[in-house]
Design a protein around this motif. Structure first.
Motif: not given
Lengths: 275, 301, 356
Positions: A76-78, A80, A143, A226, A228
């Motif tokens: 999800w982080m990647t 985003k 982020v 956090s 990725t």
């Protein structure tokens, strides 16, 4: 038989005489392709260890990936970060490309050189530089920090793609629009931008991939929660944890293929439109 | 020097300098408004990358107390660093050589086959390009490890008795890097080859050259600029490469980029790391310049 | 009628190169004025200054009394037609023509009516829905015209609009443009390097040479009374023969030249004799006192169907050409190598200054 005696070069060489070339090229292509694809069957192996060919087939590593909160968070982080940095890079990069196509002189050269800098400097130095400034400004492990860093990495791609599109674009059309009563801004929006959309889109595509795959900078400035996806994969590979990485890799290869096909489509569309 | 103008009319215009000033101002305003569009991108790169790198470069000349020193650079004369530099060059050289040997025939075939086949083959060359470096490097790890596919296949075929150490060493690193760098050589080379007029080869044959001679004297010669571009690109990229050596080197292949990374993450020594970085940049630029001189190429990176 | 333009002392340079060297001229309302000259003469630059895309270093351009140079292009109410048409490929023909109307907030039905009317005027009324890519060169040119005219601007600017068309189409479009202008009557400034085109279309022609205005006159005056060698050579076919100036007299081939009544000699500049091929006669048709004789030798004779084109050379090596219609007066052409006398009316004997 088999057309081995057909001459195929201007110097009258036949297929038969060139077989060694075909074999060699075939080997090189295999060298290029096999590693890209080898992970796919392995990701379906039931075993704890990497093996090929798999003795038992299973989806357990996919389940491990999809069921793991850490992996999902990283994914999800990647996404985003990739989407946000693509937006920023595309916006800033398109504006810059447009301006640089019209302004001459030393200052323009400087600006272009600077925006292209991330592509010219070895990534390790980019990572160190970013890490350094983020340490000073508290942006490490954030982020927004990652988004800004990836935007910087992606902008050169947009600049090149949109720059190429502008080269093939007839600026007279903007001048015509302005002579007909459009302000400079409106001429750009109503005439130039619609015709650049393919170039902008392909630039955005490159930007997205650049961010999505990026691992070295992420290695330095994010970790743990956090992380990725590539960052987490790197850690897993280095620490030899389990073949979940194979499953993730397969999914990433799938994504690459999809994007490659989209890119080819765009290229074809571009050729049609400028015909 | 007044022109012959048959319609000289009465004046009624502004004094020249007021108008000239207005026009000059308007011209400047237009130019700066356009340049202003580059400001967001420019500022972003400046703040995130350019200023930090410049700062780091500056810091490489300072010691902990802030005084000017060349100690950080003097450290680089220690054997651990000189051997690292040597290793880096060795890897870059081997990778480049392998790319040339493998890539030239491929590029040649690509440029000579008919359109449809060419497109398919090109797609195959582009596939690794579009696949994440991380995924490819991982694949090589899997292929080359002791219980990896290559070793297992060779054991099964009876070619070897013991698994070979193919990874976590110079060999593994080189192979992985060749895989990453090969498209960077093939593509500019292919580009150049595609533009070589096949009629030149026919002409050579007409003049009495054998196919091998025609190839050597005509095609090869004409393809050299493309080869030079590719070689320069691959060599320079290899010097600064990090990811593949990090994963396939097993810590035993001391490439320069690894040293930079370790100095930061393990020792937190900014001065030393920046000295290493500056050195890498200078070496890269020197190689770029040098290779270009040798090959006589012009044009962009 | 609006559209009167007063250009004063416009100066534009690029580094050391002067593109427009202090040019002044007046354009009357409703006039069709052509800027004529070779490449690099400044004609396109001047047009772009009028359009607003190039800013001069100094000068003034007033249209109906309003200063233009401080207005941005989109506020100048001009219609512009480009050499490569510059149509918007992502819009249809009708959408292209409607573009300026939309900018002026003309409402739907009225807008469609005006688009239709403009397209009809260029005989493209039935092709409104077509895509630009499907049109031929001539059709695109017409759409570009319609688009530039639809909002009835005060001034039309045309930058070599016909140069991309083939010869037949070009000549056809010239006639159409002339008719269109007669009908609509807006001030038009037309740029071309083709002197025939200029002669056909214009009320007046401004001949530009190296950024300077060489001569501004009607086509007739430019042809009959060119002010210098450049204009004389640029418009129409011409030969330049050397003369000797002795005090008040001008000698040609050692004989004094009989010159027309209003002949002007510019002090301090050399002069040459300009000879138009079609003005030469075999006989002294108006009597030897009113004509000048040229002794020459025939070099070659080219048969052109309706006429002969005879190449001749003088004793000093200068070359000239004579054109004779085949007719009762000259049933056959002279032979190469033949020494002949040619006669030129005093009124056709043009003395022009060498260019500055």
């Amino acid at each position: 038989m088999l057309g081995l005696n057909k001459t195929v070069t201007p110097t009258q060489i036949t297929h038969g005489q060139r077989l060694w070339l075909y074999a060699l090229a075939g080997l090189v292509l295999a060298f290029l392709i096999i590693p890209c694809l080898i992970v796919i069957p392995m990701s379906f192996s039931a075993s704890q260890y990497l093996e090929f060919p798999p003795r038992e087939w299973s989806l357990r590593w996919y389940q491990a990936y999809l069921g793991s909160p850490e992996w999902m968070a990283a994914t999800w982080m990647t996404f985003k970060v990739a989407v946000c940095s693509t937006l920023i890079a595309t916006l800033f990069g398109t504006l810059a490309a447009y301006a640089l196509a019209q302004v001459r002189g030393g200052l323009a050269v400087l600006v272009r050189g600077l925006i292209m800098l991330p592509m010219l400097v070895p990534i390790i130095l980019v990572a160190v530089g970013v890490f350094f400034v983020y340490s000073r400004t508290g942006l490490n492990n954030s982020v927004s920090g990652l988004i800004l860093a990836h935007s910087v990495l992606a902008m050169p791609f947009v600049l090149i793609a949109v720059g190429n599109g502008l080269q093939g674009f007839d600026m007279n059309q903007e001048m015509a629009a302005r002579s007909l009563g459009a302000s400079r801004t409106w001429a750009f929006v109503s005439v130039t931008l619609p015709q650049l959309r393919l170039s902008i889109f392909s630039g955005a595509l490159f930007a997205f991939i650049a961010s999505f795959d990026e691992v070295v900078v992420a290695l330095f400035i994010v970790s743990g929660d956090s992380s990725t996806l590539p960052r987490k994969m790197f850690a897993n590979i280095r620490d030899q944890i389990d073949p979940t990485v194979a499953a993730v890799s397969t999914l990433m290869i799938g994504l690459s293929l999809v994007l490659l096909v989209v890119m080819q489509r765009i290229k074809r569309r571009q050729l049609e439109e400028t015909a | 020097m007044k022109p012959l103008s048959l319609s000289r009319s009465d004046a009624g215009s502004y004094p020249d300098d007021a108008m000239s000033r207005r026009l000059a101002l308007a011209e400047l305003k237009e130019r700066w408004t356009l340049l202003g569009l580059t400001l967001p991108g420019f500022a972003l790169v400046l703040l995130v990358l350019a200023v930090p790198l410049a700062w780091l470069g500056w810091m490489s000349f300072l010691d902990d107390g802030g005084a000017f020193t060349l100690a950080n650079y003097a450290r680089l004369l220690k054997p651990v660093y000189t051997s690292s530099l040597l290793t880096t060059f060795q890897i870059a050289f081997c990778v480049t050589l392998a790319c040339v040997l493998l890539g030239y025939p491929l590029a040649y075939l690509l440029s000579q086959v008919p359109e449809r086949t060419g497109q398919v083959l090109m797609a195959l060359v582009l596939l690794p390009f579009w696949t994440s470096v991380l995924v490819r490097t991982y694949a090589w790890l899997v292929l080359l490890q002791r219980q990896g596919i290559i070793n297992n296949t060779m054991l099964d075929l009876g070619l070897i008795d013991q698994p070979l150490s193919l990874v976590n060493n110079f060999f593994g690193t080189t192979v992985g890097m060749v895989h990453v760098m090969l498209p960077f050589l093939v593509l500019p080379l292919y580009d150049k080859m595609k533009n070589i007029d096949p009629q030149l080869m026919s002409a050579a044959a007409n003049c009495g050259a054998s196919p091998a001679q025609a190839f050597r004297q005509v095609f090869l010669r004409l393809s050299l600029p493309g080869l030079a571009s590719g070689v320069t690109l691959v060599f320079v990229l290899s010097l600064g490469f990090y990811l593949t050596p990090a994963l396939l080197g097993g810590g035993k292949v001391a490439m320069w980029s690894m040293k930079i990374s370790d100095t930061i993450s393990l020792f937190g020594n900014w001065g030393a790391a920046s000295a290493l970085g500056v050195t890498l940049l200078i070496v890269t630029l020197l190689m770029l310049w040098g290779l270009r001189r040798v090959f006589g190429i012009k044009g962009g990176y | 009628m609006p559209g009167q333009i007063a250009i004063r002392d416009v100066y534009k340079h690029y580094g050391a190169f002067t593109a427009i060297d202090h040019v002044s001229l007046d354009v009357r309302a409703g006039e069709f004025l052509t800027l004529l000259g070779p490449s690099g003469s400044g004609k396109t630059t001047l047009l772009n200054v009028l359009a607003g895309f190039i800013r001069p270093e100094s000068g003034s351009i007033r249209v109906d009394g309003v200063e233009f140079l401080t207005l941005p292009p989109h506020k100048r109410d001009i219609g512009m037609v480009f050499q490569n048409y510059a149509l918007f490929p992502h819009m249809s023909v009708a959408e292209n023509v409607a573009y300026p109307l939309r900018l002026r907030k003309v409402a739907g039905a009225e807008r469609d009516r005006q688009v239709r009317r403009a397209l009809d005027m260029v005989q493209m009324g039935h092709l409104g829905e077509r895509a630009i890519q499907q049109l031929s060169g001539g059709q695109r040119q017409r759409v570009a015209l319609a688009r530039a005219m639809v909002f009835e601007p005060k001034i039309m600017l045309m930058d070599e609009p016909l140069s991309a068309l083939d010869k037949n189409l070009r000549e056809h479009m010239q006639v159409e443009l002339k008719r269109l202008h007669d009908r609509v009557g807006m001030t038009t400034i037309y740029v071309t390097h083709d002197q025939k085109e200029a002669l056909t279309l214009s009320h007046r022609i401004a001949v530009l040479n190296k950024g300077r205005l060489a001569q501004l006159d009607t086509p007739d005056a430019l042809y009959e009374r060119p002010v210098d060698r450049f204009v004389g050579g640029f418009i129409g076919e011409s030969a330049f023969l050397p003369v000797e100036e002795q005090g008040h007299q001008v000698l040609f081939q050692k004989r004094p030249l009989r010159l027309p009544g209003g002949s002007v000699r510019h002090p301090g500049r050399a002069h040459v004799l300009l000879v138009r091929p079609e003005r030469l006669h075999w006989q002294p048709v108006a009597g030897p006192e009113a004509m000048n004789r040229i002794d020459a030798q025939v070099r070659d004779v080219l048969y052109q169907g309706d006429s002969f084109h005879v190449g001749l050379a003088l004793a000093d090596g200068s070359e000239l050409a004579a054109r004779f219609l085949r007719g009762a007066a000259t049933p056959t052409a002279p032979a190469p190598g033949q020494a002949v006398h040619l006669w030129l009316h005093a009124e056709d004997t043009l003395l022009v200054a060498e260019s500055a």
